[in-house]
Design an enzyme around this catalytic site. Structure first.
Site, PDB file in Angstrom:
ATOM      1  N   CYS A   1     -40.970  64.055 -65.000  1.00 42.34           N
ATOM      2  CA  CYS A   1     -41.257  62.826 -64.251  1.00 42.34           C
ATOM      3  C   CYS A   1     -42.606  62.195 -64.589  1.00 42.34           C
ATOM      4  O   CYS A   1     -42.707  60.976 -64.738  1.00 42.34           O
ATOM      5  CB  CYS A   1     -41.125  63.060 -62.757  1.00 42.34           C
ATOM      6  SG  CYS A   1     -42.335  64.199 -62.042  1.00 42.34           S
TER       7      CYS A   1
ATOM      8  N   ASP B   1     -38.930  53.658 -61.213  1.00 41.44           N
ATOM      9  CA  ASP B   1     -38.851  55.070 -61.569  1.00 41.44           C
ATOM     10  C   ASP B   1     -37.970  55.220 -62.801  1.00 41.44           C
ATOM     11  O   ASP B   1     -36.773  54.921 -62.760  1.00 41.44           O
ATOM     12  CB  ASP B   1     -38.268  55.858 -60.391  1.00 41.44           C
ATOM     13  CG  ASP B   1     -38.420  57.362 -60.566  1.00 41.44           C
ATOM     14  OD1 ASP B   1     -38.727  57.802 -61.689  1.00 41.44           O
ATOM     15  OD2 ASP B   1     -38.228  58.094 -59.576  1.00 41.44           O
TER      16      ASP B   1
ATOM     17  N   HIS C   1     -42.992  64.490 -57.195  1.00 39.91           N
ATOM     18  CA  HIS C   1     -42.287  63.584 -58.098  1.00 39.91           C
ATOM     19  C   HIS C   1     -43.215  62.407 -58.364  1.00 39.91           C
ATOM     20  O   HIS C   1     -43.970  61.983 -57.484  1.00 39.91           O
ATOM     21  CB  HIS C   1     -40.965  63.113 -57.493  1.00 39.91           C
ATOM     22  CG  HIS C   1     -40.192  62.206 -58.397  1.00 39.91           C
ATOM     23  ND1 HIS C   1     -39.992  62.480 -59.732  1.00 39.91           N
ATOM     24  CD2 HIS C   1     -39.589  61.009 -58.171  1.00 39.91           C
ATOM     25  CE1 HIS C   1     -39.285  61.508 -60.279  1.00 39.91           C
ATOM     26  NE2 HIS C   1     -39.033  60.597 -59.364  1.00 39.91           N
TER      27      HIS C   1
END
Length: 709
Positions: free
Chosen positions: A277, A359, A336
């Site tokens: 991530c 994202d 995250h």
């Protein structure tokens, strides 16, 4: 060059230094002029002789294939024109006998990208245009009429022009800062970022239409979100969360975006292996800052991955508190990382302008493609999950309830008391102008447990399930045939009559034994028997278990209101072989009380390490300076084949690799090397100690580089 009887254009000066300074693009090493939309830039045109007084220059700008005025990818305008504010404009600033200084201005909603500029004299035929050259047009956060306008100069410096930053990782109780080299001004990065747009499926399907939509930050960011991962296309980075990185680079080895983007480009757009991530977020931050959209990296601790859109993370465990992977589809990651970009939401209305969540980590599909956002942060805070794009997923990441189920052998389940409000903690980003951590949780949600926060949660559930009555028993089907009743989400588990908490007795250091206690307390005035089932597991940062390293049971007799401590030791030899590069261990204690009560206590541990960096002298552009790094062998055994990897935009070209001599157990060593800064200002130097014997040990330092006198 433009030619006609008696007069021709002999030379064009693009005024790169002047335009670069006024457009904040002087750091780009691009061979072509780089400017921002909605703002004038100047060119100096030389003629073979003086122009007639009535003659004007007619310019044509074009971008993309099949450019057309109908698609707003082509425009024609002249120096004596009276174009509208929304059109391209040209104005003559000064004129001598054989030169003319012309100011060109694009509309603040022009498509960004590569442009061709051509010109002809007004007295010449329409088809006598000749190319003057190319320039690049970017978004303009300095222009009030641009959708990406950001009012604060300090924030523009940070979120558009800063080419390095900090990404926060770790666990909620132990947050670590990792340096990241965004490097948006490095050689060829601008061209690579623009080529990402040209490699997208939407461009492949309809190039002319795609280019015409590049005026819109909502469209651009959604395309980039999909293209930074490689799931649906030949995007930039391939994800890998299994802990095995053969044939590629471990996500923890990357120190910035530059090497990744250059490898993708030089490898003919073959996805770069591997990312997780923070890598996806770091690369996306580089691309969007490069294109002119104010962007920052955001870390969410205890981040939910809600696979079934029911706003809860349902974790199934056995009698030792171990996660049952075949039953548990949702997950709660230790952390995250995603991005926020700043722009107006004309598709939603002004209430939702400002920071937007994006994202690029491929978690769930959005309209058939692995991407996420832009989702308005304001919409998330107010529970408006029905608005574009991907509100339910982002809302769950920071707001989902965390529900633990004990799974019995007869396939029945039982709710276990645990902290349901642990999701979405310490949402963090780098401070403007410093490397400090700023907590921005309040931008995403009202205070945890407050009346307003519960109201927003109910509103989100209502919008998600499209029902008027919150208590209605709507069933959400799960993969595998199980179902979660909405009532399950509302009724908390019975609060047990004991409490429990893990406590570390000393800092958890890589290479050392872990020593801690489980503290249990009886809240009643009667004696109680408790069966404590302990488990310890090495995990990835997604909390996926890798290997069990602790498994033991204790029978505990608790007197009235008594507290007791169970000592726990995990030897280095127990976790040495199974520790992942994330350096994380999850401890669980399932406490079974006499009366049938059950309490699950969990603790995530990140093992610590350290590295120190010193600059031995003043840092000046063009002057070599010595850097000294102190490294420590964290293990109780001799290690060899360690390498120091060094990187830093404006401090050295590419990456430096330095062999480290063999290190005796827990030995300290000092490694020196030279750097020669090429750019002034605050510069980030990153150092990574890489070893086959233990996970990477990273550090960074900010070096303030002065201009040469």
């Amino acid at each position: 060059m433009v030619r006609s009887p008696g007069v021709r254009i002999t030379k064009v000066d693009w005024q790169r230094q002047r335009n670069g300074t006024s457009h904040h693009t002087q750091e780009f090493p691009s061979p072509n002029l780089v400017v921002r939309r909605g703002q004038a830039f100047t060119i100096l045109v030389n003629f073979s002789r003086a122009l007639e007084s009535e003659e004007a220059l007619i310019f044509t700008v074009e971008t993309g294939p099949q450019a057309s005025e109908a698609l707003h990818t082509k425009a024609e305008f002249q120096t004596s024109g009276t174009e509208q504010d929304t059109a391209w404009k040209a104005a003559q600033e000064t004129q001598t006998q054989s030169t003319m200084t012309v100011s060109l201005t694009s509309p603040p909603n022009a498509a960004i990208g590569h442009y061709q500029l051509s010109a002809r004299l007004s007295s010449h035929r329409k088809h006598s245009n000749r190319k003057l050259g190319e320039f690049v047009l970017l978004f303009n956060p300095w222009c009030p009429e641009d959708d990406v306008f950001l009012a604060s100069e300090e924030e523009r410096q940070e979120y558009v022009l800063n080419d390095s930053g900090v990404i926060f990782r770790g666990v909620e109780t132990h947050i670590r800062a990792q340096g990241w080299n965004y490097g948006q001004f490095e050689e060829n990065i601008l061209n690579i970022c623009l080529s990402i747009l040209d490699r997208s499926p939407s461009h492949h399907d309809n190039p002319a239409s795609d280019v015409s939509r590049r005026h819109d930050p909502v469209y651009i960011t959604r395309v980039i979100s999909a293209m930074v991962n490689s799931n649906n296309d030949r995007g930039v980075v391939q994800g890998q969360w299994q802990g095995k990185y053969g044939g590629g680079t471990s996500p923890l080895h990357w120190q910035g975006s530059v090497a990744i983007l250059q490898k993708w480009f030089k490898g003919r757009y073959k996805p770069v292996k591997y990312g997780q991530c923070w890598v996806f977020a770091g690369v996306m931050c580089t691309v969007l800052r490069c294109l002119g959209i104010a962007t920052r990296v955001v870390s969410n601790f205890n981040s939910a991955h809600d696979t079934d859109r029911n706003l809860s993370v349902d974790k199934y465990v056995d009698s030792f508190g171990r996660t049952l992977e075949d039953l548990t589809e949702d997950s709660m990651w230790n952390f995250h990382v995603w991005n926020e970009s700043w722009f107006a939401r004309k598709d939603l209305g002004p209430s939702y302008n400002g920071w937007q969540v994006l994202d690029a980590t491929p978690q769930e599909e959005s309209e058939g493609v692995f991407r996420c956002g832009p989702a308005s942060v304001t919409a998330i805070r107010e529970g408006d999950v029905h608005l574009a794009h991907d509100g339910p997923f982002v809302f769950a990441e920071v707001n989902a309830d965390y529900i633990t189920w004990l799974w019995h052998e007869d396939e029945s389940r039982e709710r276990v008391y645990s902290d349901t409000k642990k999701i979405g903690r310490l949402i963090s980003t780098k401070a403007v102008g410093s490397d400090a951590r700023v907590d921005i949780t309040s931008l995403y949600k009202h205070p945890e447990g407050s009346r307003k926060e519960r109201q927003v949660y109910r509103k989100a559930v209502r919008k998600l399930f499209s029902v008027e009555a919150f208590g209605r028993r709507d069933r959400v089907r799960r993969a595998g045939g199980r179902g979660v009743w909405r009532d399950d989400l509302l009724e908390p588990a019975t609060k047990p009559s004991i409490t429990g908490k893990f406590k570390l007795l000393e800092p958890p250091v890589l290479g050392h034994d872990l020593k801690l206690t489980l503290c249990l307390a009886n809240l009643t005035s009667r004696a109680q028997k408790v069966r404590v089932n302990l488990s310890g597991t090495t995990i990835l940062y997604t909390r996926r278990p890798v290997a069990e390293i602790l498994h033991e049971s204790h029978a505990v007799q608790l007197g009235p209101e008594e507290e007791t401590k169970i000592p726990i030791t995990i030897a280095y030899s127990q976790y040495k072989e199974d520790l992942t590069e994330d350096k994380k261990i999850l401890l669980a204690a399932m406490c079974l009380v006499t009366k049938g009560e059950k309490l699950l206590v969990e603790k995530d541990i990140t093992l610590e390490d350290f590295i120190t960096i010193k600059v031995l002298g003043p840092a000046v552009v063009g002057v070599a300076v010595v850097v000294e790094v102190m490294v420590v062998n964290p293990l109780l055994e001799r290690v060899k084949d360690c390498v120091l990897m060094v990187e830093g935009s404006g401090l050295l070209q590419g990456q430096l690799s330095i062999d480290v001599p063999s290190l005796e157990p827990q030995e300290k060593a000092w490694v020196q090397f030279h750097i020669t800064p090429s750019r002034s200002g605050p510069r980030q130097l990153q150092v990574d100690l890489v070893s086959p014997h233990f996970p990477d040990i990273k550090g960074f330092v900010i070096i303030h580089v002065a201009e040469a006198k």
